[in-house]
Every structure is written in C-alpha cells, then in structure tokens.
Enzyme design. Structure first.
Site, PDB file in Angstrom:
ATOM      1  N   PHE A  31       0.880  -1.066  -0.332  1.00  0.00           N
ATOM      2  CA  PHE A  31       0.021  -0.480  -0.213  1.00  0.00           C
ATOM      3  C   PHE A  31       0.592   1.290   0.062  1.00  0.00           C
ATOM      4  O   PHE A  31       1.855   1.312   0.691  1.00  0.00           O
ATOM      5  CB  PHE A  31      -0.889   0.166   1.186  1.00  0.00           C
ATOM      6  CG  PHE A  31      -1.918   1.187   1.489  1.00  0.00           C
ATOM      7  CD1 PHE A  31      -2.741   1.806   0.163  1.00  0.00           C
ATOM      8  CD2 PHE A  31      -1.075   2.548   2.573  1.00  0.00           C
ATOM      9  CE1 PHE A  31      -3.375   2.472   0.841  1.00  0.00           C
ATOM     10  CE2 PHE A  31      -1.867   3.545   2.106  1.00  0.00           C
ATOM     11  CZ  PHE A  31      -2.971   3.894   1.358  1.00  0.00           C
ATOM     12  N   CYS A  32       0.376   2.207  -0.869  1.00  0.00           N
ATOM     13  CA  CYS A  32       1.575   3.550  -0.809  1.00  0.00           C
ATOM     14  C   CYS A  32       0.716   4.734  -0.388  1.00  0.00           C
ATOM     15  O   CYS A  32      -0.397   5.036  -1.460  1.00  0.00           O
ATOM     16  CB  CYS A  32       1.948   3.759  -2.217  1.00  0.00           C
ATOM     17  SG  CYS A  32       2.779   5.435  -2.647  1.00  0.00           S
ATOM     18  N   PRO A  33       1.146   5.411   0.010  1.00  0.00           N
ATOM     19  CA  PRO A  33       0.059   6.787   0.903  1.00  0.00           C
ATOM     20  C   PRO A  33       0.373   7.592   0.065  1.00  0.00           C
ATOM     21  O   PRO A  33      -0.504   8.483  -0.090  1.00  0.00           O
ATOM     22  CB  PRO A  33      -0.077   6.217   2.810  1.00  0.00           C
ATOM     23  CG  PRO A  33       1.695   6.069   2.888  1.00  0.00           C
ATOM     24  CD  PRO A  33       1.528   4.650   1.823  1.00  0.00           C
TER      25      PRO A  33
END
EC number: 2.3.1.225
Length: 752
Positions: A495-497
């Site tokens: 997951f890439c914020p």
C-alpha cells in the site's frame, strides 16, 4: 488424553466467566469494601457453570476411586484407534476380536471411533465407519457423539467424514450443545465455515440456542473470536438475542473487551443501550470489568461518542477527502512564503503554530468524516498523496510562471522536456490514484463456495492459507486480503500512501514508471532552477541596476544567490531534492525485487521467516490429518511459535522510516547480503526451503514477466508501456491467470 479430560473441556467459558467475576470482586474489595461492584446479571451464569463444573469433578473423583483395570484387548484396540495403527485395527476388527457395537469400556462408554476422531485419524475413522461402527453413539460423561468430540477439537476433515457416514448434526450432548455450538467452541474458523455451509445453510437455524438460551453468536463473542462472529453475521445471526440472564452478544463482547468483535456487532445493529435482566447495559458492564475503553473505541469506529450518541459530522466523506488532499497545496507554499519573508526563528514559530492548528482541525473535524480510526490515520488518509501532488503542482506553477520565462532562450529543449515530464507525472499520478490494483471478486454463491471447500478438502488444503475466510474463495498465489476494500488483491505489492492506493498486478507497472519518472524529473528540474537563479541575477543587475557581491556560502554562486534573493524558490528546490532521496530508495528496492521476480509483500514475508528462523505468528487454522499433509505444511506447523518479545515495536521513528521507504531499503540490503553469503547455513532443511524465492526465474525472464503483456499480437511498445487490462500476465514466460493461479509454471511441487 483421558475421557475425563475430554469431557471437562465441554464448556470453554465456565472457568473464564468465573475468573472474570472473581477478579472484579477481588479488585473491588481491595479498593473499598463499601463499594463492591454488583454483577448479579452474571451470577446466575457463574453459579450454574460452577455447579456444573463441580458436578463433573465429583463424578470424575468417584469414577477414579471405583475404577478397575481395563480389558487389555480393549486397551490395545483403543491405542490403535488413537495412533491410527491401521494394521492392528484391521486385524482386530476383521478377526472379530473386537465387536464394533460394543467396543467401549462400560464405565467410560467411549468408543474406538471417539478416540480415532479426537486424534484426527482420518483413515481410522473411514475404516471404522465403513465397517459398521455407530457414528451417532453417545459416550463419555456428557453423552457426546464422535461428531461432538471432533468438532470441539476443530477437526474439519473428521467432521466431514462423519457427516458423509451419516452422523446426525442435530444431536445434542447432555449440556444441550449441537454441532454448531461445539464448532464455535473450537475457535477454528475453517470448521465454523464448513458447518455453516454444509449443515446450517438453508437447513438449520443459525440462532438455535443451548439450554441457557445462548446462541453460537453469543459464544463466539464471549470467546473474542472475530472471524467466527464475522461469518455468523453473514449468515444473518441475530445480534439482539438475549440469553436467560438477559445478555446479548454485545454484552458478552463487552465482558471480553474485544474491539474487533464489538465493532462487528455494532456495525450490524447491536443495541448498546439494551439492558440485562438486572438492568445493566454495556456501559455499566464495561465499567465494572474495565473494558469501557474498548467499548468506546468500538463506538468511535462506528460513528458514536463515548456515551453512545452519533458523532457530529461536519463534512461528507468525499468533501473530507478532498479537503485533506488539497490542504498541502495551501500549506506547502504558505510555509515557504513565511520562511522567505520573516526571520528564521520567528518564521519557525509561526509555521509550527500553523501546522499544529492545521493538524488539529484535520484530525478533529475533517478526517473523522471519512475515517473513524485512531490507528495511523495519516497513513490511511489522502494527506501524503496531497503532499506529493502539491509538491508537483507547486513545482509546475513555479516552472511555468518563472523558470521557463527566464531560461527558455538558453535551454529551450530542456524546458520542453520538462513540460513533457510534468504532463507525464500528472497523468500517471491521477491514473494511479484511480487505478484498480487487481481486486479479485469474492462470491456470495453458496453452491460455488461448497464446491471450493470440497475441492480443498480433497487436496488436504482447507485452511486459512488457501481459503479466504472473508471472501469465501480459494486464495490464488501471490495475493493478499485487503481489509479496506474487503477483497483479495492479485500479485499484491504494497500500500502506497503517497498515491493513496494499493499496488498490485494491474497498476504495479504504472507505479514503477511513475517513481522513475519522478526521480528523473527532479534531477532535470535542478539545473533549470540553477539556470533560473543565474538568469535572475543577470536580469536584476542589467535591467534593475542592482549589484550583488560574490557569495560562496553553499559552494555555488547560483545557489547562494537563490538563498538570499529568492528564498521561496530555494526552499522549493531543497524540498524537491529531499523528495528525490526517498524516491531513490524506493526505486532501488523495487528494482531489486523486479530482478528477483518477487513482490514487496513476498520479499518482506521471506525476510521475516529468515529473521525469525521460520517462526510465524499467523494461524492458518489447519486441521489436516497427518496422511494428507504436505511437507511444506508439516514444516510450517513444526516451526516454533514466535516469541512476542522478538517482534519489534512501532515507534514514531519506525513510522517515519516506513513512510520514506528506508526500512525496506535496509531490509533489502540485509537480505541480499544474506542470500549471497557463501557461509554454511545452520538452518534446518525446511527453513532453507522457506527462504527461497519460488518466482525467481532469472533476472532476464523476471524483467520480461514484469514489463511484457501476454498478448503477443500487440506491438512491442504497447506490451511494454501499457498496464494489464485483466488478470492475465506472464510468469516464467507463460501466460497465467492471476485470479486462479494455484500452481507456479514449471514448479516442481504444488505450492497452493
């Protein structure tokens, strides 16, 4: 294990309820003898449970005193049933030494089938049931059938075989527990799911109570078994049913203080103001048992305050996300402007106040409109994506309004290329935020679920590693369940914020292209900014008649000029270069993983196993009989449990490292050095198998698999530049469907 020990496991909450009651009474006595907390609503349950337990113990003592030596032939037969000794079993049954209709001690009344069931001896169970053993024989102190014994131990394969052999799931033991109740007692979610689909679905009442009017849902909540609660609720279990003491599922959940369980119950309409027979609601019980904090956290996650009233919502969810996303677009230039116009320390104080106030407004008023979680809210909000996009937007604005105007004559090609970079960055960023990472749809077709369960049972792989207990589908290789979307994601990476999205099969290529283009753009932007400072100095000297002395404070005259005479753009340049360093770390990690043919998630899991010597904290809920176990499963189950003290705790520093990707870089470097080491390994053979990367087909093939689409009829440039449109991709040069990927191409063994 003796028959007495098995029977005493009949009511798993008896001792726990008594312990809860004793603890709260003792604590209150120590605090103030005049302020003893009344738990009358639980006393009936505890008193009854204690008397049942005392009755069992008394019976056990009487039996021990009156026990006589057992028949040695029966002892040998029971030992064969327990050990799964098929040779001895066949000899004794076929030679008529043992009569299957009378294969038990008259005092214990525990048959050979009982012993084979509780010891997970599938072959013995099949043989005995096929040879005529009574599958519904009630034995032991509690008059429990083999089905009860197997289900209390969570043995799915044994339960399945007994039902095939005609076992009656509606029979209750002397305590009134049916198959669903005893399955819930086991806390094996795989067995609960099996019973729900093959016994309860369309046939039985999921809310069938025991003699004390407690349903399976109430037992699951008291055991703090969130997975079982989730699946019972999907089968429409009633959250408002009350037992004979007036306790609903939420009351029992409050007793245990499990936030995930209470969260599920409140989501499904539990009434936290409903009272027990003596007038106590969940808030009263929570205060008495010191679980009020967990109850309040569960209420908050569902939009209620600590008193159970709806939280005020100042914005809609979409508006809240937009405000969070665009806030950095205002704050970043504002901070730079204040630093450029005011003395440093005063500017630092003002900016600190501005950022603190903005953070409070964001966390108190804006974020709760779409995210009711106190655990890492920044990581799960679009704030970081707003910081990255805001930086790109400000850099574009400065380039378009200032840099390009002064430098286009000297560097026309460079400025045109910079424009192309900005267009590419904006396009890729928007595409990434909106992209589907590769969600694998779940199913609500119960017939399909039953087919999947039967298939996995036949393979000996019906466990949480191969069957998703949330979406009810078989788990493909390389996928991972995402709680936010409630879906499995194929070829899950991370997951890439910074782009506010999951990265998986369908957008991984876009993500890599974006971060590489971002890094190139920064270093292309740097000389243009330097040229801008030089041209600005010449412009001010030639057109405005100003003269600037030599400056070598930063080792470069242009940079020094920018610091003193265009501080805003100088700070922007520093900020952009800072972004480039963490992006470079990310590119390094992603590139190595690409060359090794492994995703970030797989890479982390491999290194966790290496670091912990193969131990794991994950429970796959496997009850596979020994004869169906694969070598991989045996190795995994034999690995010792991980000591919780060995698990590193997350701190502010580790969270920052995670945001910048530094933790992944360090892990990657250590892992590469470990994998490249020529020193002899002291690890066992099963651990070395866990350390290997099964999808590493050589760096050339791995690159082809990552970059090329499987459609060979398309032009090469389309195969390289375009992302996958569906679940089909290359793996070891072969086209595979990642939604149904259960074996690896050319793999020597089946891994899923």
């Amino acid at each position: 294990m003796t028959a007495e020990e098995v029977d005493k496991e009949s009511d798993p909450a008896i001792e726990d309820v008594k312990s809860d009651y004793d603890a709260i009474e003792l604590g209150n006595e120590n605090e103030n003898e005049n302020e003893v907390v009344s738990l009358d609503s639980m006393k009936a349950v505890i008193s009854r449970a204690s008397s049942e337990l005392k009755h069992e113990n008394d019976q056990g003592e009487e039996r021990d005193l009156g026990s006589v030596e057992k028949d040695p032939i029966l002892e040998r037969y029971h030992a064969a049933c327990k050990q799964g000794d098929m040779k001895t079993l066949r000899e004794m049954v076929e030679s008529k030494v043992i009569d299957l209709s009378n294969d038990y001690d008259p005092k214990e009344r525990v048959s050979g089938l009982h012993w084979a069931c509780i010891n997970n001896r599938l072959s013995a169970v099949k043989y005995l049931a096929g040879a005529g053993a009574e599958v519904n024989f009630k034995g032991g102190e509690l008059d429990a059938t083999p089905l009860h014994w197997a289900s209390k131990s969570g043995l799915v394969y044994i339960v399945d075989e007994l039902l095939k052999a005609g076992a009656d799931p509606n029979i209750t033991d002397s305590q009134g527990y049916n198959l669903l109740h005893t399955s819930v007692f086991s806390s094996n979610i795989m067995l609960v799911i099996y019973v729900l689909f093959f016994v309860v679905d369309g046939k039985e009442d999921v809310d069938q109570p025991d003699p004390h009017q407690r349903t399976a849902l109430q037992w699951a909540t008291y055991q703090a078994d969130a997975l079982t609660v989730e699946n019972l609720l999907k089968f429409n279990a009633d959250v408002k049913n009350a037992d004979d003491a007036g306790f609903t599922a939420l009351h029992w959940g409050t007793v245990k203080g499990s936030i995930p369980v209470m969260d599920l119950l409140i989501k499904h309409g539990s009434d936290f103001f409903q009272t027990t027979n003596d007038g106590k609601n969940c808030f009263t019980i929570g205060k008495e048992l010191y679980s009020i904090g967990s109850l309040e956290a569960s209420l908050y996650k569902n939009g209620f305050d600590k008193n159970g009233f709806p939280l005020p919502q100042y914005f809609s969810a979409s508006t809240g996300k937009m405000l969070t996303f665009f806030l950095p677009w205002v704050l970043i230039p504002l901070v730079f402007y204040i630093f450029s116009k005011i003395t440093f320390f005063i500017a630092l104080l003002i900016n600190t106040i501005v950022l603190v106030i903005s953070g409070l407004v964001l966390s108190r008023l804006v974020v709760p409109s779409y995210l009711l979680s106190k655990r890492h809210p920044i990581l799960n909000s679009p704030l970081l994506a707003g910081i990255l996009s805001g930086t790109i937007a400000i850099a574009f604005f400065i380039w378009f309004t200032k840099i390009s105007i002064l430098t286009f004559t000297e560097k026309p090609v460079g400025n045109i290329i910079m424009l192309g970079f900005f267009i590419g960055l904006i396009t890729l960023f928007i595409g990434l935020m909106k992209s589907d990472p590769g969600y694998i749809p779940g199913t609500v077709d119960h017939d399909k679920v039953r087919e999947t369960i039967k298939e996995l049972l036949s393979l000996g792989k019906f466990d949480a590693k191969h069957f998703c207990v949330h979406t009810w589908i078989r788990i493909p290789l390389r996928s991972k369940y995402d709680r936010d979307s409630a879906c499995l994601i194929s070829a899950f990476d991370h997951f890439c914020p910074w782009v506010y999205n999951q990265i998986g099969l369908l957008n991984h290529k876009l993500f890599y292209m974006f971060v590489v283009l971002l890094e190139i753009s920064v270093w292309w932007f740097l000389p243009l900014m330097m040229e801008y400072f030089d041209e600005l100095e010449d412009y001010l000297e030639n057109r405005k008649g100003k003269h600037f002395g030599d400056c070598h404070f930063l080792g470069d005259e242009d940079l020094c000029f920018g610091l003193h005479h265009d501080t805003f753009n100088f700070l922007l340049l520093c900020w952009v270069i800072f972004q480039a360093f963490w992006v470079l770390c990310l590119i390094a990690v992603q590139t190595v993983q690409m060359l090794k043919g492994v995703t970030d998630y797989e890479f982390v899991q491999i290194n966790k196993k290496l670091k912990s010597n193969g131990t794991t904290t994950e429970d796959i809920f496997s009850s596979t009989p020994p004869e169906l176990m694969s070598e991989e499963l045996i190795a995994e189950l034999d690995a010792p449990a991980l000591d919780p003290r060995q698990v590193p705790q997350r701190t502010c520093f580790t969270v920052c490292c995670t945001l910048l990707g530094l933790d992944k870089l360090v892990t990657m470097i250590k892992s590469v050095l470990r994998l490249k080491s020529d020193e002899p390994s002291s690890r066992s053979s099963h651990l070395s198998a866990l350390a290997r990367i099964p999808t590493d087909y050589g760096w050339k093939q791995n690159l082809k698999d990552f970059w090329l689409l499987p459609d060979t009829s398309s032009p090469l440039w389309r195969r390289i530049l375009l992302p996958p449109k569906d679940s089909h991709a290359l793996l070891n040069g072969m086209e595979v469907d990642y939604y149904t990927l259960y074996t690896l191409p050319n793999a020597t063994e089946e891994l899923v």
